[in-house]
Design an enzyme around this catalytic site. Structure first.
Site, PDB file in Angstrom:
ATOM      1  N   HIS A  52      32.223 -75.058  27.450  1.00 51.36           N
ATOM      2  CA  HIS A  52      32.013 -76.502  27.550  1.00 51.36           C
ATOM      3  C   HIS A  52      30.683 -76.891  26.919  1.00 51.36           C
ATOM      4  O   HIS A  52      29.843 -76.034  26.617  1.00 51.36           O
ATOM      5  CB  HIS A  52      32.067 -76.962  29.025  1.00 51.36           C
ATOM      6  CG  HIS A  52      30.936 -76.444  29.870  1.00 51.36           C
ATOM      7  ND1 HIS A  52      31.068 -75.368  30.714  1.00 51.36           N
ATOM      8  CD2 HIS A  52      29.663 -76.854  30.004  1.00 51.36           C
ATOM      9  CE1 HIS A  52      29.918 -75.141  31.331  1.00 51.36           C
ATOM     10  NE2 HIS A  52      29.046 -76.027  30.909  1.00 51.36           N
TER      11      HIS A  52
HETATM   12  P1  TYD Z   1      32.280 -74.060  36.046  1.00 49.80           P
HETATM   13  O1  TYD Z   1      31.637 -75.277  35.461  1.00 49.80           O
HETATM   14  O2  TYD Z   1      33.735 -73.840  35.768  1.00 49.80           O
HETATM   15  O3  TYD Z   1      31.495 -72.771  35.570  1.00 49.80           O
HETATM   16  P2  TYD Z   1      31.226 -72.296  34.064  1.00 49.80           P
HETATM   17  O4  TYD Z   1      31.520 -73.451  33.155  1.00 49.80           O
HETATM   18  O5  TYD Z   1      29.790 -71.928  34.094  1.00 49.80           O
HETATM   19  O6  TYD Z   1      32.123 -71.132  33.802  1.00 49.80           O
HETATM   20  O7  TYD Z   1      32.005 -74.073  37.600  1.00 49.80           O
HETATM   21  C1  TYD Z   1      32.715 -73.285  38.521  1.00 49.80           C
HETATM   22  C2  TYD Z   1      32.964 -74.093  39.779  1.00 49.80           C
HETATM   23  O8  TYD Z   1      31.741 -74.462  40.411  1.00 49.80           O
HETATM   24  C3  TYD Z   1      33.705 -75.392  39.493  1.00 49.80           C
HETATM   25  O9  TYD Z   1      34.639 -75.574  40.515  1.00 49.80           O
HETATM   26  C4  TYD Z   1      32.648 -76.470  39.598  1.00 49.80           C
HETATM   27  C5  TYD Z   1      31.651 -75.878  40.573  1.00 49.80           C
HETATM   28  N1  TYD Z   1      30.252 -76.287  40.365  1.00 49.80           N
HETATM   29  C6  TYD Z   1      29.628 -77.084  41.303  1.00 49.80           C
HETATM   30  O10 TYD Z   1      30.232 -77.489  42.316  1.00 49.80           O
HETATM   31  N2  TYD Z   1      28.323 -77.421  41.112  1.00 49.80           N
HETATM   32  C7  TYD Z   1      27.630 -77.009  40.035  1.00 49.80           C
HETATM   33  O11 TYD Z   1      26.430 -77.337  39.896  1.00 49.80           O
HETATM   34  C8  TYD Z   1      28.294 -76.195  39.040  1.00 49.80           C
HETATM   35  C9  TYD Z   1      27.561 -75.735  37.807  1.00 49.80           C
HETATM   36  C10 TYD Z   1      29.610 -75.856  39.254  1.00 49.80           C
END
Ligand code: TYD
Length: 139
Positions: free
Chosen positions: A49
């Protein structure tokens, strides 16, 4: 590319090592959120992303991980393994994280609270928006 390596100062003494991080000084923004990623299997690739406005600094405080940062024009792979080093990622940069070592802990400092609407998760949409963004901002 709006991506930079930040070298933090470190205090060494006979008791060990300490790295202090001050908002708006050691990192170029006011820190509003901190999260960390750990216990990631070796074959996992995550991220995929960009953010519209969010700025972040990634610090691998334990172990190692590779970070791919990408714009429509450029692509870099940045290995992180030094707790004294932070990877600044500005707005509109596509990122992927992979090859986490078993003991990897990736600490992330963020300039804003978690906002779903700041995420771009579709690469073709990202490309389209990023081309406009970099044309306007000439970064
Ligand atoms: P995600 O954004 O998918 O992780 P990455 O892109 O780093 O692989 O995040 C994983 C999960 O955590 C998703 O359900 C959203 C949640 N999340 C939060 O609740 N708060 C946060 O600050 C972040 C970064 C993620």
């Amino acid at each position: 590319m709006n991506v930079d390596i930040i070298r933090f100062s470190r205090h060494n003494d006979k008791y060990g090592k300490l790295v202090p991080i001050e908002a708006e000084d050691s990192v170029p923004f006011d820190i509003k959120r901190v999260y960390y990623i750990y216990d990631v299997d070796r074959d996992v690739r995550r991220g995929f992303h960009s953010h519209v406005e969010l700025e972040q600094v990634l610090i691998c405080v334990s172990g190692s991980v590779n970070i791919l940062v990408k714009t429509p024009e450029e692509e870099k792979i940045i290995p992180l393994h030094d707790p004294q080093e932070g990877l600044y990622i500005g707005p509109m940069i596509w990122r992927e994280m992979y090859e986490f070592s078993r003991d990897a802990v990736l600490l992330v400092l963020a300039s804003d609270h978690y906002k779903v609407e700041d995420y771009i998760r579709d690469y073709s949409l990202y490309e389209e928006l990023a081309k406009k963004y970099f044309l306007e901002n000439k970064k």
